[in-house]
Design an enzyme around this catalytic site. Structure first.
Site, short mmCIF file in Angstrom:
data_model
loop_
_atom_site.label_atom_id
_atom_site.label_comp_id
_atom_site.label_asym_id
_atom_site.label_seq_id
_atom_site.Cartn_x
_atom_site.Cartn_y
_atom_site.Cartn_z
N THR A 230 -88.37 -40.11 -113.56
CA THR A 230 -87.04 -39.57 -113.25
C THR A 230 -85.94 -40.18 -114.12
O THR A 230 -84.95 -40.69 -113.61
CB THR A 230 -86.69 -39.79 -111.76
OG1 THR A 230 -86.68 -41.21 -111.50
CG2 THR A 230 -87.69 -39.11 -110.85
N GLU B 285 -88.68 -54.43 -109.67
CA GLU B 285 -88.21 -54.83 -111.00
C GLU B 285 -89.35 -55.10 -111.94
O GLU B 285 -89.28 -54.77 -113.14
CB GLU B 285 -87.33 -56.09 -110.87
CG GLU B 285 -86.66 -56.53 -112.17
CD GLU B 285 -87.49 -57.52 -113.00
OE1 GLU B 285 -87.04 -57.89 -114.09
OE2 GLU B 285 -88.58 -57.92 -112.54
N GLU C 259 -78.13 -45.16 -111.36
CA GLU C 259 -78.19 -43.70 -111.50
C GLU C 259 -77.58 -43.01 -110.29
O GLU C 259 -76.81 -42.05 -110.41
CB GLU C 259 -79.65 -43.26 -111.67
CG GLU C 259 -80.25 -43.66 -113.00
CD GLU C 259 -81.75 -43.46 -113.05
OE1 GLU C 259 -82.29 -43.39 -114.17
OE2 GLU C 259 -82.39 -43.39 -111.98
N ASP D 251 -81.99 -63.95 -111.94
CA ASP D 251 -83.38 -63.56 -111.71
C ASP D 251 -84.19 -64.83 -111.45
O ASP D 251 -84.31 -65.29 -110.32
CB ASP D 251 -83.87 -62.79 -112.93
CG ASP D 251 -85.30 -62.28 -112.82
OD1 ASP D 251 -86.05 -62.79 -111.97
OD2 ASP D 251 -85.68 -61.39 -113.59
#
Length: 756
Positions: free
Chosen positions: A278, A436, A448, A465
């Protein structure tokens, strides 16, 4: 009767006029009488209370109070809980962490204002638990006569490493298959490495290539190999790259931080980020999905990672010429390149290697856990802070060290919030990103889905992270405007190594550069696409940064901490070898929390736009010398427009900073003027976006920070176009990318101009 009616109208009119005068008097009295403050300081005489509230600035004492409340012991407790079991995306362990985060952020004493769980249908890849992947050696023509096979799992060396849910080593997104062929050693799997083998006279068609991590990204090793006819790829971690050459069990974990011989680095063999089916759309039930056959950037041939003890068995028994010196590693032998095995070795020279991969690709629901603190004065401006939650196995360092820090930061801020001691000027959004490890999926889907809102309202994105790679020094990456706020925070935090040294000074001692403006300062690294900041900077153009503690490069050459993505990345490993005492975790939490509060509470955003000037000069200088400039000139291409645009940007940025200085000197600066300059600071990064600049690169639209394949140290599009033109003679593309850069720099300068 008519006269009586008129008298009543006069009386009514007088009452209305009197009421209006009384109301005006009350309002004038309300705003004219000085009132006591609301904890942020008393307003000046004659000023409405709301004006003073809108004009409040960062509270330094509150900032110090926050840092004092950050506890290393709490972070250690967090990490022990987070790493207690494997939590690969969408598994039971991951789902339990979703519940844990929601519980913490909804706590009535230390929770946030609100939370949400955003679910996406992510396209993922898992090994078949019933059919383990392997790399096997068998005599040609006798498939049933298997001589050797690689381990299906790492050796258990500590109690906390063992768990039924430890996933077997595999290359996510590698296709299933069982290719068989002669083995060749292809160094790092770069395109140039495969070409070197061809130059040696080796026919790569139908071979199996064994490559080491590093040099090229995971997926590229297989993509490049397939272009040369390679049928399958094996990947391993060389002790020269991760262990400073140490390879024996006595020298490795649990006796040191080095990777044991059986350790296998798992990973996503995906060259892009975001859900693969997508692109540019959130992966929801209603979303259009492309065909699997249309996916790019994943291995076209079966690929499998192995440990270096198995790699030693394979490489040290190869035949053929000796590999170049730069290809040699630390497996205890001189590396031949093959193809095939040597006479007199462990395997008959007729033996082939077979790569057995049984991976399965599926769509599964993956969650982002979001936490929100509403801003008081500018609730429509967002400071974002994110860290992914999923790991390959226990993930104590990657990513649980970051999650442990985030939970401690939200505990302290939540407590201050619930006690009524603080509410930020701007809204703060915390994100625990899902999936991730498979390709930055959760964070990309978030950008998005909320593209317009985030693009229009986001001040900055902070990424933590892996919070602690090791305990030597701070390491920060970010876009140039972030430098000033990170420096300011680092100067206020004490380094764990010394009570008399700040994190800033320690950082400058380890990683520094000479700045034309500031002299010797810590070096702020650039952002690639290695973590969840990628979509925020490359796709949305939001000022971004990534902050961690790391190791001393003078003491180790490890490309990353040795247990990375292996079953050895456990709480015991972190507690004993990465950060005993968790003081580096605490330093990171204090530094990052300081940055967060400065961004959320400062009246004027603490992001210095002028610092972009040095980076633009650096990129320009790389093109304005040597062969690069000579070749441009020979093809009637000039850098003069770019030089002029950069000069204009630097001049406008200097004027902009002077306007800010004058604004801050005013006793009661106009809230509208403050809002205007803050919007200009916020939108500067967006000005460098050009969605048409890199049509073949998903999400990359930032002209300064886009990925590149060229080793030319200038603007990425210009660098790639130049390198391509040397081979093809297409200098039109060079002119096109010069135009793109000039337009972007001019656009950025225009963004900072004062409107008459």
């Amino acid at each position: 009767m008519a006269g009586c009616g008129m008298s009543w109208l006069k009386i009514l009119g007088a009452v209305i006029v009197g009421a209006l005068l009384l109301t005006v008097g009350i309002l004038l009295g309300h705003f004219a009488i000085p009132k006591a403050g609301n904890g942020q300081g008393a307003p000046s005489q004659g000023m409405p209370n709301w004006v003073q509230t809108v004009g409040r600035d960062l509270n330094e004492s509150l900032l110090q109070s926050f840092m004092d409340q950050v506890e290393s012991g709490k972070i250690r407790e967090n990490l022990k809980t987070l790493a207690s079991q494997p939590h690969m995306a969408t598994t039971k362990g991951d789902e339990e962490l979703v519940k844990l985060l929601l519980s913490r952020w909804q706590d009535p004493q230390i929770g946030l204002d609100s939370t949400s769980e955003d679910v996406y249908g992510a396209f993922l890849s898992f090994p078949d638990p019933q059919r383990p992947n392997s790399v096997a050696v068998g005599v040609c023509g006798q498939n049933s006569n298997q001589i050797f096979s690689t381990r299906h799992s790492e050796k258990e060396v500590t109690a906390d490493q063992a768990h039924a849910d430890v996933v077997q080593p595999y290359a996510a997104y590698a296709p299933p298959g069982n290719p068989r062929g002669r083995l060749v050693y292809a160094n790092q799997g770069k395109r140039s490495d495969y070409q070197e083998l061809v130059n040696m006279g080796i026919n790569l068609n139908g071979t199996i290539a064994i490559t080491r991590y590093g040099g090229a990204d995971r997926a590229a090793k297989a993509v490049n190999g397939a272009e040369f006819g390679v049928a399958g790829v094996v990947v391993y971690t060389d002790p020269a790259d991760i262990n400073d050459g140490r390879a024996s069990e006595e020298e490795t974990y649990p006796n040191s931080w080095y990777l044991p011989p059986s350790g296998v680095e798992r990973g996503s063999y995906n060259g892009y980020f975001g859900d693969l089916l997508t692109p540019y759309y959130p992966a929801k039930e209603f979303t259009y999905r492309i065909k699997e056959s249309e996916i790019q950037g994943i291995p076209p041939i079966p690929t499998q990672p192995i440990g270096f003890e198995d790699a030693q068995t394979l490489i040290c028994n190869l035949s053929g010429p000796v590999a170049p010196a730069s290809w040699q590693g630390s497996l205890g032998c001189s590396y031949p390149v093959g193809p095939g095995f040597r006479t007199g070795g462990l395997f008959p020279n007729t033996s082939d290697v077979q790569v057995n991969v049984y991976n399965q690709r599926v769509i599964k629901n993956s969650s982002n856990v979001m936490g929100f603190i509403r801003g008081s004065e500018e609730p429509d401006r967002y400071v974002l802070y994110g860290n992914h939650r999923d790991s390959w196995v226990h993930g104590a360092i990657d990513p649980s060290s970051g999650t442990a820090v985030m939970l401690e930061i939200t505990r302290v801020l939540g407590k201050m919030l619930k006690e009524g001691k603080w509410r930020p000027r701007r809204s703060i959004i915390f994100g625990s990103w899902g999936a991730e490890e498979f390709g930055l999926i959760g964070s990309t889907e978030y950008t998005e889905e909320f593209y317009s809102k985030l693009r229009d309202r986001s001040v900055a994105y902070i990424n933590v992270d892996i919070s602690v790679f090791a305990n030597a020094t701070l390491r920060a990456q970010g876009t140039p405007p972030a430098q000033s706020v990170i420096f300011a925070a680092a100067k206020q935090v004490q380094t764990p190594a010394s009570s008399s040294m700040s994190v800033y000074d320690n950082w400058r001692n380890h990683f520094n550069r000479i700045s034309p403006s500031y002299g010797v300062i810590p070096n702020l690294g650039s952002l690639g696409a290695g973590s969840d900041y990628a979509s925020f900077i490359h796709y949305l153009g939001i000022t971004s940064m990534d902050i961690a503690y790391t190791y001393d490069r003078n003491k180790t050459s490890a490309r990353i901490y040795p247990a990375y993505h292996t079953a050895f990345d456990t709480f015991d490993y972190a507690d004993r070898f990465i950060d005993p005492g968790f003081t580096s975790h605490q330093a990171v939490a204090r530094t990052v929390g300081n940055v967060l509060l400065r961004l959320a509470d400062s009246l004027v955003l603490p992001l210095n736009v002028s610092d972009y000037g040095e980076k633009l000069d650096e990129l320009y200088s790389a093109a304005a010398q040597g062969d690069f400039l000579a070749n441009l000139t020979a093809n009637n291409l000039s850098l003069d427009p770019l030089k002029a645009a950069i000069g204009q940007f630097k001049s406008v940025a200097a004027d902009f900073n002077q306007r800010i200085t004058k604004l801050k000197e005013e006793e009661s600066p106009s809230p509208l003027q403050i809002r205007m300059v803050n919007d200009q600071i916020m939108l500067l990064e967006r000005a460098f976006l050009n969605p048409q600049a890199f049509p073949n690169k998903y999400y990359y639209s930032h002209v300064i920070w886009a990925s590149k394949s060229s080793d030319q140290a200038t603007f990425p599009g210009l660098a790639d176009a130049y390198t391509s033109a040397l081979e093809t003679g297409d200098w039109d593309q060079v002119q096109k990318h010069l135009t793109i850069v000039v337009q972007a720099v001019e656009s950025a300068a225009s963004t900072l101009e004062a409107m008459a």
